[in-house]
Write a protein that holds these residues in place. Structure first.
Motif, PDB file in Angstrom:
ATOM      1  N   UNK A  58       0.840  -1.204   0.000  1.00 32.85           N
ATOM      2  CA  UNK A  58       0.000   0.000   0.000  1.00 32.85           C
ATOM      3  C   UNK A  58       0.871   1.248   0.000  1.00 32.85           C
ATOM      4  N   UNK A  59       1.852   1.290   0.890  1.00 36.79           N
ATOM      5  CA  UNK A  59       2.736   2.450   0.968  1.00 36.79           C
ATOM      6  C   UNK A  59       3.580   2.594  -0.296  1.00 36.79           C
ATOM      7  N   UNK A  60       4.055   1.469  -0.825  1.00 37.56           N
ATOM      8  CA  UNK A  60       4.861   1.521  -2.041  1.00 37.56           C
ATOM      9  C   UNK A  60       4.026   2.004  -3.238  1.00 37.56           C
ATOM     10  N   UNK A  61       2.788   1.537  -3.326  1.00 43.16           N
ATOM     11  CA  UNK A  61       1.895   1.975  -4.396  1.00 43.16           C
ATOM     12  C   UNK A  61       1.609   3.461  -4.313  1.00 43.16           C
ATOM     13  N   UNK A  62       1.338   3.943  -3.107  1.00 43.69           N
ATOM     14  CA  UNK A  62       1.003   5.356  -2.934  1.00 43.69           C
ATOM     15  C   UNK A  62       2.204   6.257  -3.208  1.00 43.69           C
ATOM     16  N   UNK A  63       3.404   5.787  -2.838  1.00 43.47           N
ATOM     17  CA  UNK A  63       4.609   6.568  -3.139  1.00 43.47           C
ATOM     18  C   UNK A  63       4.866   6.603  -4.648  1.00 43.47           C
TER      19      UNK A  63
ATOM     20  N   UNK B  96      -7.087  -1.975 -12.040  1.00 41.76           N
ATOM     21  CA  UNK B  96      -5.882  -1.173 -12.195  1.00 41.76           C
ATOM     22  C   UNK B  96      -5.014  -1.231 -10.937  1.00 41.76           C
ATOM     23  N   UNK B  97      -5.674  -1.173  -9.768  1.00 47.29           N
ATOM     24  CA  UNK B  97      -4.921  -1.248  -8.511  1.00 47.29           C
ATOM     25  C   UNK B  97      -4.246  -2.609  -8.374  1.00 47.29           C
TER      26      UNK B  97
ATOM     27  N   UNK C 137      -6.940  -6.166  -4.142  1.00 47.49           N
ATOM     28  CA  UNK C 137      -5.532  -6.486  -4.050  1.00 47.49           C
ATOM     29  C   UNK C 137      -5.147  -7.628  -4.976  1.00 47.49           C
ATOM     30  N   UNK C 138      -3.872  -7.700  -5.315  1.00 50.30           N
ATOM     31  CA  UNK C 138      -3.381  -8.767  -6.191  1.00 50.30           C
ATOM     32  C   UNK C 138      -3.542 -10.143  -5.549  1.00 50.30           C
TER      33      UNK C 138
END
Length: 364
Positions: free
Chosen positions: A194-199, A216-217, A244-245
């Motif tokens: 989550x944090x890596x995606x948002x960054x 897409x997410x 989520x994947x």
């Protein structure tokens, strides 16, 4: 069809007392493996009490033999008949009789691993009761006599051999909180997709969902998982819910690079119901989470007990790896061959997952 998860832990609700089925904080942990019948695995409890001090014992591991020294000075024990040492392969209880009443000095179930109970001996050495054990697995180093958070955290490195851990399940928050505890205990790096995606995207996951949708997410998280799949000594918290994947079977290629733990919230009221629910999940094959190596069932959630959940995860992973010590090496091979999706039956180099008929006999 989804593979059967290798082991299960059931953590009942009642969070103020937080009983769960195994380990040290009044845990009763229920475990099962696809390699063994459910009836052969035992629920367990662990506790330690002493009239002197909870630090009044010494433990040492000398390869195939171990020694426990318990201070009993000042207890006025007049005869060895007043000492009761009860062991089986997975538990230990030591009691003394004072004025005809038994006092428990130590009681642990489970032990850190199995012992050869028939070969246990004990004797008095001045003010100490000495108990000598022989290990069932002489290659396994015991950090302590009992299975606890501290002993699991200290002893897991020899089993994991640097293999990363991925936490999956419907709650992103639970995945993150438990990942932080696991990483702290193991000395691993905590990572949050989550944090890596948002960054990466410069927007929140919620905003991304609204703008582009869950597909897409999930695709984005799949890219993140691919980028970190070769990392070692990491605990990765994945996105919860269906966007989520990990909730999609076609996106597990890179999750198989590490040991996967499904943190599964349940309404099951007891261990038998939890087992039945897991069997139904596997049989139905509706959720991709059944691809996980380990299942931890949670009835209720409180962030204050994240460490207890992390302990359940390590206990389950320990059981899994001890059932097949080649698993960490297999995970490493899977990464080196490119995370092609051929877990657990790894195919030879050159195998193309997109080419029908290319399947040959792989590594079991």
């Amino acid at each position: 069809m989804a593979a059967t998860p290798a082991s299960l832990r059931f953590l009942p609700q009642n969070l103020p007392t937080f009983q769960f089925f195994s380990s040290f904080l009044k845990p009763n942990v229920l475990s099962f493996s696809h390699k063994y019948p459910l009836s052969s695995l035992r629920p367990s409890q662990c506790s330690f009490t002493s009239p002197v001090s909870t630090t009044s014992y010494e433990f040492s591991d000398g390869a195939s033999e171990m020694e426990l020294r318990l201070n009993i000075g000042g207890m006025d024990i007049s005869s060895t008949k007043d000492i009761l040492v009860d062991t089986n392969d997975t538990s230990l209880a030591i009691r003394v009789l004072r004025s005809g009443s038994p006092i428990t000095l130590i009681e642990t179930n489970p032990l850190f691993d199995k012992i050869k109970s028939s070969e246990t001996i004990w004797y008095l050495d001045d003010d100490q009761l000495v108990v000598s054990f022989k290990k069932h697995d002489p290659e396994l180093k015991w950090p302590d006599i009992m299975e606890s958070w501290e002993s699991l955290a200290a002893g897991s490195s020899q089993l994991l051999k640097g293999t990363s851990i991925y936490l999956v399940g419907d709650s992103t928050e639970i995945n993150q909180k438990v990942a932080e505890e696991l990483a702290t205990g193991l000395g691993y790096t905590p990572l949050s997709t989550k944090e890596l995606l948002e960054a990466y995207s410069n927007q929140t996951v919620d905003s991304w969902l609204l703008a582009e949708g869950s597909d897409s997410v999930a695709d984005g998280e799949g890219v993140v998982l691919e980028s970190i799949s070769s990392h070692v000594r990491a605990v990765v918290a994945t996105l919860g819910s269906k966007h989520g994947a990990a909730g999609r079977s076609d996106k597990w290629r890179h999750l198989y690079a590490g040991f996967t733990v499904w943190l599964s919230q349940t309404k099951a009221s007891d261990e038998d119901s939890a087992k039945e629910e897991t069997h139904r999940n596997i049989k139905d094959g509706i959720t991709a989470y059944t691809n996980a190596d380990v299942v931890v069932k949670l009835q209720g959630w409180d962030p204050a007990y994240a460490k207890s959940v992390a302990q359940g995860c390590l206990s389950a992973l320990k059981q899994l790896i001890l059932s097949d010590k080649k698993l960490p090496g297999k995970k490493s091979l899977y990464i080196r061959l490119g995370c092609r999706g051929d877990w657990p039956n790894i195919q030879p180099p050159g195998w193309d997952p997109s080419s029908e008929g290319s399947v040959t006999h792989g590594t079991q």
